[in-house]
Design a protein around this motif. Structure first.
Motif, PDB file in Angstrom:
ATOM      1  N   VAL A  99       2.291 -20.608  -3.699  1.00 46.72           N
ATOM      2  CA  VAL A  99       1.932 -21.011  -2.340  1.00 46.72           C
ATOM      3  C   VAL A  99       2.207 -19.843  -1.409  1.00 46.72           C
ATOM      4  CG1 VAL A  99       2.318 -22.662  -0.484  1.00 46.72           C
ATOM      5  CG2 VAL A  99       2.507 -23.402  -2.877  1.00 46.72           C
ATOM      6  N   GLY A 100       1.178 -19.389  -0.690  1.00 46.99           N
ATOM      7  CA  GLY A 100       1.296 -18.211   0.158  1.00 46.99           C
ATOM      8  C   GLY A 100       1.897 -18.490   1.517  1.00 46.99           C
ATOM      9  N   ALA A 101       2.029 -17.429   2.286  1.00 48.92           N
ATOM     10  CA  ALA A 101       2.680 -17.491   3.600  1.00 48.92           C
ATOM     11  C   ALA A 101       1.967 -18.450   4.542  1.00 48.92           C
ATOM     12  CB  ALA A 101       2.722 -16.100   4.215  1.00 48.92           C
ATOM     13  N   TYR A 102       2.758 -19.247   5.242  1.00 50.76           N
ATOM     14  CA  TYR A 102       2.303 -20.145   6.300  1.00 50.76           C
ATOM     15  C   TYR A 102       1.365 -21.251   5.814  1.00 50.76           C
ATOM     16  CZ  TYR A 102       4.310 -16.480   9.175  1.00 50.76           C
ATOM     17  OH  TYR A 102       5.182 -15.570   9.723  1.00 50.76           O
ATOM     18  N   GLY A 110      -3.548 -19.897  -1.039  1.00 51.83           N
ATOM     19  CA  GLY A 110      -3.412 -18.688  -0.246  1.00 51.83           C
ATOM     20  C   GLY A 110      -2.781 -18.898   1.117  1.00 51.83           C
ATOM     21  N   GLU A 111      -2.620 -17.797   1.829  1.00 49.51           N
ATOM     22  CA  GLU A 111      -1.984 -17.808   3.146  1.00 49.51           C
ATOM     23  C   GLU A 111      -2.741 -18.710   4.116  1.00 49.51           C
ATOM     24  OE1 GLU A 111      -2.943 -15.212   1.456  1.00 49.51           O
ATOM     25  OE2 GLU A 111      -1.309 -13.760   1.231  1.00 49.51           O
ATOM     26  N   HIS A 112      -2.000 -19.469   4.891  1.00 46.11           N
ATOM     27  CA  HIS A 112      -2.521 -20.295   5.977  1.00 46.11           C
ATOM     28  C   HIS A 112      -3.416 -21.446   5.503  1.00 46.11           C
ATOM     29  CE1 HIS A 112      -1.090 -17.603   9.209  1.00 46.11           C
ATOM     30  NE2 HIS A 112      -1.406 -16.613   8.372  1.00 46.11           N
ATOM     31  N   CYS A 113      -3.442 -21.747   4.229  1.00 50.51           N
ATOM     32  CA  CYS A 113      -4.182 -22.922   3.768  1.00 50.51           C
ATOM     33  C   CYS A 113      -3.445 -24.194   4.169  1.00 50.51           C
ATOM     34  CB  CYS A 113      -4.331 -22.902   2.246  1.00 50.51           C
ATOM     35  SG  CYS A 113      -5.484 -21.673   1.619  1.00 50.51           S
TER      36      CYS A 113
END
Length: 263
Positions: A22-25, A41-44
């Motif tokens: 799980v990416g950032a944010y 990914g990020e921000h999903c």
């Protein structure tokens, strides 16, 4: 434990396999289940009653499992089911189902869904499809295996798009598209059989030729639909190696939901 970036939020109750990344944010809500090897990914944002299989990839800024964009939706408990090995590029949106249909949106396996695609409530997407950039799918649409939809196309609610079909970019799809058929336009118009795609999937020269003949019977012989289907059934009796494919063609015409435009 899943590999979760320190800035991501995973709500209590979410079920993530230990190999999920799980990416950032990113934000994952409580009723989400994610299988092995999937990368978020990020921000999903993934919410709703959403079940995701193995080895999927969600690029940055996807919004998965949001409530339907349907004014009739009254916060019923509806679902989204995603299979294995799918790729969702940037800013893809996928909504859960509605009580007015089966209550579930489904996406099969090994689909390639490009940036800014919208998949609305109750869509039923098969496997091995390619849905190019900014394609907009309204609610209740069914898409068969191996179908390809070109970029910036839009499809009316409730239509069915057959397996192995290919639709050119910027098409306005207002009626059902049969299996194996190639076409494009505003509005969409059929132009033949998806020959190159069938070759790539191992169809024999004879099978492709028989499907071409079926296309001519439907679109070029100026027969009624009933008479055209009788002629195609005769082809089945002669070309036994294409019986299954011709039956898929016949069944589609016999159960068309929004009609099929013929030249």
């Amino acid at each position: 434990m899943a590999i979760i970036h320190r800035t991501a939020i995973v709500h209590e109750g979410a079920q993530l396999h230990e190999t999920v990344e799980v990416g950032a944010y990113a934000v994952i809500h409580a009723n989400v289940k994610i299988g092995a090897g999937t990368k978020v990914g990020e921000h999903c944002v993934i919410d709703g009653h959403t079940t995701i299989g193995e080895n999927n990839v969600f690029y940055r800024f996807c919004s998965i499992g949001g409530i339907p964009q349907d004014k009739k939706y009254n916060y019923e408990q509806t679902y989204l089911e995603i299979g294995n090995n799918n790729t969702f590029r940037e800013f893809v949106t996928v909504n859960t189902g509605t009580a007015q249909d089966m209550g579930v949106t489904r996406i099969g396996d090994d689909n390639w869904i490009m940036a800014y695609v919208h998949i609305a409530h109750d869509c039923q997407i098969g496997s091995h499809t390619i849905i190019a950039n900014t394609v907009q799918l309204a609610g209740h649409i069914h898409i068969g295996d191996w179908a390809i939809i070109g970029g910036m196309s839009a499809a009316h609610q409730f239509i069915h798009i057959g397996a192995h079909s290919m639709t050119g970019g910027m098409s306005s799809i207002r009626q059902d598209i049969p299996p194996f058929v190639l076409g494009a336009g505003q509005p969409y118009k059929p132009a033949g059989i998806n020959t190159e795609g069938l070759k790539r999937r191992g169809f024999s020269d004879n099978q492709i030729q028989v499907l071409r003949e079926a296309y001519k019977i439907i679109y070029l012989r100026q027969l009624s639909l009933e008479d055209a289907l009788v002629e195609i059934k005769k082809l089945q009796q002669v070309h036994t190696d294409t019986t299954e494919h011709l039956q898929l063609f016949i069944d589609f015409f016999e159960t068309a939901h929004r009609g099929i435009g013929r030249k």
